[in-house]
Scaffold this motif. Sequence first.
Motif, mmCIF file in Angstrom:
data_model
loop_
_atom_site.group_PDB
_atom_site.id
_atom_site.type_symbol
_atom_site.label_atom_id
_atom_site.label_comp_id
_atom_site.label_asym_id
_atom_site.label_seq_id
_atom_site.Cartn_x
_atom_site.Cartn_y
_atom_site.Cartn_z
ATOM 1 N N LYS A 5 0.808 -1.219 0.000
ATOM 2 C CA LYS A 5 0.000 0.000 0.000
ATOM 3 C C LYS A 5 0.843 1.272 0.000
ATOM 4 O O LYS A 5 0.308 2.361 -0.017
ATOM 5 C CB LYS A 5 -0.907 0.001 1.220
ATOM 6 C CG LYS A 5 -1.898 -1.136 1.232
ATOM 7 C CD LYS A 5 -2.727 -1.104 2.489
ATOM 8 C CE LYS A 5 -3.670 -2.278 2.515
ATOM 9 N NZ LYS A 5 -4.458 -2.332 3.726
ATOM 10 N N ASP A 6 2.161 1.137 0.041
ATOM 11 C CA ASP A 6 3.042 2.299 0.154
ATOM 12 C C ASP A 6 3.924 2.486 -1.074
ATOM 13 O O ASP A 6 4.269 1.533 -1.762
ATOM 14 C CB ASP A 6 3.966 2.167 1.366
ATOM 15 C CG ASP A 6 3.219 2.263 2.680
ATOM 16 O OD1 ASP A 6 2.118 2.845 2.689
ATOM 17 O OD2 ASP A 6 3.726 1.752 3.671
ATOM 18 N N ILE A 7 4.302 3.727 -1.308
ATOM 19 C CA ILE A 7 5.309 4.085 -2.301
ATOM 20 C C ILE A 7 6.476 4.668 -1.529
ATOM 21 O O ILE A 7 6.296 5.557 -0.702
ATOM 22 C CB ILE A 7 4.771 5.104 -3.321
ATOM 23 C CG1 ILE A 7 3.629 4.488 -4.124
ATOM 24 C CG2 ILE A 7 5.890 5.598 -4.229
ATOM 25 C CD1 ILE A 7 2.964 5.431 -5.089
ATOM 26 N N ARG A 8 7.685 4.151 -1.763
ATOM 27 C CA ARG A 8 8.893 4.641 -1.097
ATOM 28 C C ARG A 8 9.854 5.168 -2.145
ATOM 29 O O ARG A 8 10.109 4.517 -3.143
ATOM 30 C CB ARG A 8 9.581 3.507 -0.337
ATOM 31 C CG ARG A 8 8.874 3.102 0.897
ATOM 32 C CD ARG A 8 9.568 2.005 1.614
ATOM 33 N NE ARG A 8 10.999 1.982 1.305
ATOM 34 C CZ ARG A 8 11.886 1.243 1.919
ATOM 35 N NH1 ARG A 8 11.511 0.436 2.859
ATOM 36 N NH2 ARG A 8 13.151 1.274 1.586
ATOM 37 N N ILE A 41 14.559 8.733 2.900
ATOM 38 C CA ILE A 41 13.471 7.884 2.434
ATOM 39 C C ILE A 41 12.164 8.624 2.677
ATOM 40 O O ILE A 41 11.858 9.023 3.794
ATOM 41 C CB ILE A 41 13.450 6.535 3.171
ATOM 42 C CG1 ILE A 41 14.778 5.807 2.983
ATOM 43 C CG2 ILE A 41 12.279 5.683 2.673
ATOM 44 C CD1 ILE A 41 14.926 4.577 3.839
ATOM 45 N N ILE A 42 11.408 8.813 1.594
ATOM 46 C CA ILE A 42 10.103 9.453 1.715
ATOM 47 C C ILE A 42 9.060 8.393 1.374
ATOM 48 O O ILE A 42 9.194 7.676 0.395
ATOM 49 C CB ILE A 42 10.006 10.702 0.819
ATOM 50 C CG1 ILE A 42 8.796 11.547 1.160
ATOM 51 C CG2 ILE A 42 10.017 10.359 -0.644
ATOM 52 C CD1 ILE A 42 8.838 12.945 0.607
ATOM 53 N N THR A 43 8.050 8.251 2.236
ATOM 54 C CA THR A 43 7.035 7.214 2.081
ATOM 55 C C THR A 43 5.653 7.851 2.130
ATOM 56 O O THR A 43 5.392 8.726 2.946
ATOM 57 C CB THR A 43 7.147 6.180 3.227
ATOM 58 O OG1 THR A 43 8.486 5.703 3.285
ATOM 59 C CG2 THR A 43 6.207 5.018 3.016
ATOM 60 N N PHE A 44 4.777 7.397 1.229
ATOM 61 C CA PHE A 44 3.391 7.837 1.263
ATOM 62 C C PHE A 44 2.501 6.716 0.751
ATOM 63 O O PHE A 44 2.966 5.754 0.140
ATOM 64 C CB PHE A 44 3.176 9.137 0.477
ATOM 65 C CG PHE A 44 3.604 9.084 -0.958
ATOM 66 C CD1 PHE A 44 2.699 8.779 -1.956
ATOM 67 C CD2 PHE A 44 4.915 9.351 -1.308
ATOM 68 C CE1 PHE A 44 3.099 8.741 -3.279
ATOM 69 C CE2 PHE A 44 5.321 9.326 -2.627
ATOM 70 C CZ PHE A 44 4.404 9.019 -3.617
ATOM 71 N N LYS A 45 1.225 6.815 1.042
ATOM 72 C CA LYS A 45 0.267 5.779 0.679
ATOM 73 C C LYS A 45 -0.009 5.800 -0.818
ATOM 74 O O LYS A 45 -0.162 6.861 -1.414
ATOM 75 C CB LYS A 45 -1.060 5.964 1.421
ATOM 76 C CG LYS A 45 -0.942 5.891 2.922
ATOM 77 C CD LYS A 45 -0.647 4.475 3.342
ATOM 78 C CE LYS A 45 -0.566 4.373 4.849
ATOM 79 N NZ LYS A 45 0.114 3.190 5.293
ATOM 80 N N LYS A 46 -0.074 4.608 -1.399
ATOM 81 C CA LYS A 46 -0.310 4.474 -2.835
ATOM 82 C C LYS A 46 -1.666 5.062 -3.228
ATOM 83 O O LYS A 46 -1.784 5.704 -4.270
ATOM 84 C CB LYS A 46 -0.225 3.001 -3.221
ATOM 85 C CG LYS A 46 -0.276 2.768 -4.705
ATOM 86 C CD LYS A 46 0.283 1.445 -5.132
ATOM 87 C CE LYS A 46 -0.471 0.237 -5.008
ATOM 88 N NZ LYS A 46 0.039 -0.947 -5.620
ATOM 89 N N ASN A 47 -2.670 4.886 -2.368
ATOM 90 C CA ASN A 47 -4.002 5.392 -2.713
ATOM 91 C C ASN A 47 -4.078 6.919 -2.693
ATOM 92 O O ASN A 47 -5.042 7.495 -3.167
ATOM 93 C CB ASN A 47 -5.071 4.776 -1.811
ATOM 94 C CG ASN A 47 -4.885 5.119 -0.354
ATOM 95 O OD1 ASN A 47 -3.933 5.799 0.029
ATOM 96 N ND2 ASN A 47 -5.793 4.640 0.477
ATOM 97 N N GLU A 48 -3.069 7.598 -2.136
ATOM 98 C CA GLU A 48 -3.027 9.070 -2.137
ATOM 99 C C GLU A 48 -2.697 9.616 -3.528
ATOM 100 O O GLU A 48 -3.022 10.744 -3.857
ATOM 101 C CB GLU A 48 -1.969 9.575 -1.162
ATOM 102 C CG GLU A 48 -2.242 9.277 0.281
ATOM 103 C CD GLU A 48 -2.924 10.428 0.986
ATOM 104 O OE1 GLU A 48 -2.940 11.543 0.474
ATOM 105 O OE2 GLU A 48 -3.449 10.181 2.078
ATOM 106 N N LEU A 49 -2.020 8.801 -4.316
ATOM 107 C CA LEU A 49 -1.551 9.228 -5.636
ATOM 108 C C LEU A 49 -2.456 8.623 -6.692
ATOM 109 O O LEU A 49 -2.309 7.477 -7.068
ATOM 110 C CB LEU A 49 -0.108 8.779 -5.843
ATOM 111 C CG LEU A 49 0.592 9.277 -7.087
ATOM 112 C CD1 LEU A 49 0.722 10.800 -7.045
ATOM 113 C CD2 LEU A 49 1.969 8.654 -7.186
ATOM 114 N N ASP A 50 -3.422 9.388 -7.186
ATOM 115 C CA ASP A 50 -4.371 8.883 -8.171
ATOM 116 C C ASP A 50 -4.005 9.434 -9.544
ATOM 117 O O ASP A 50 -4.243 10.596 -9.845
ATOM 118 C CB ASP A 50 -5.790 9.295 -7.784
ATOM 119 C CG ASP A 50 -6.833 8.741 -8.731
ATOM 120 O OD1 ASP A 50 -6.508 7.826 -9.517
ATOM 121 O OD2 ASP A 50 -7.977 9.224 -8.690
#
Length: 97
Positions: A5-8, A41-50
């Motif tokens: 679920k994450d993008i790093r 390292i920057i991490t955010f949720k995949k569903n945040e990026l549409d």
Amino acid sequence: MISGKDIRFLTENEYNINRLNKLLNRLKIDYKIKMQGKNYIITFKKNELDLQGINFLDNVDMMKAVVRGAFLGSGSLTEPNSRYHLEIRLREEKRKR
């Protein structure tokens, strides 16, 4: 790297992490930055990026941005014998069936 679920995004370059920081702030995406050794390292949720519904081929600026991002994420540039060589290595995302 996209995992679950994450993008790093990992980089040693402070400039790159600052640019991504500004971009994510403009897009109002929640993220976390941490240091691991010399790496940011920057991490955010995949569903945040549409990105669904965006046609990158219709807009020259979008195409340039995609190529820049691919280069920053996994590219290299060398100059053997005064001839330039650009390489961008991409992994294929494995899809669940």
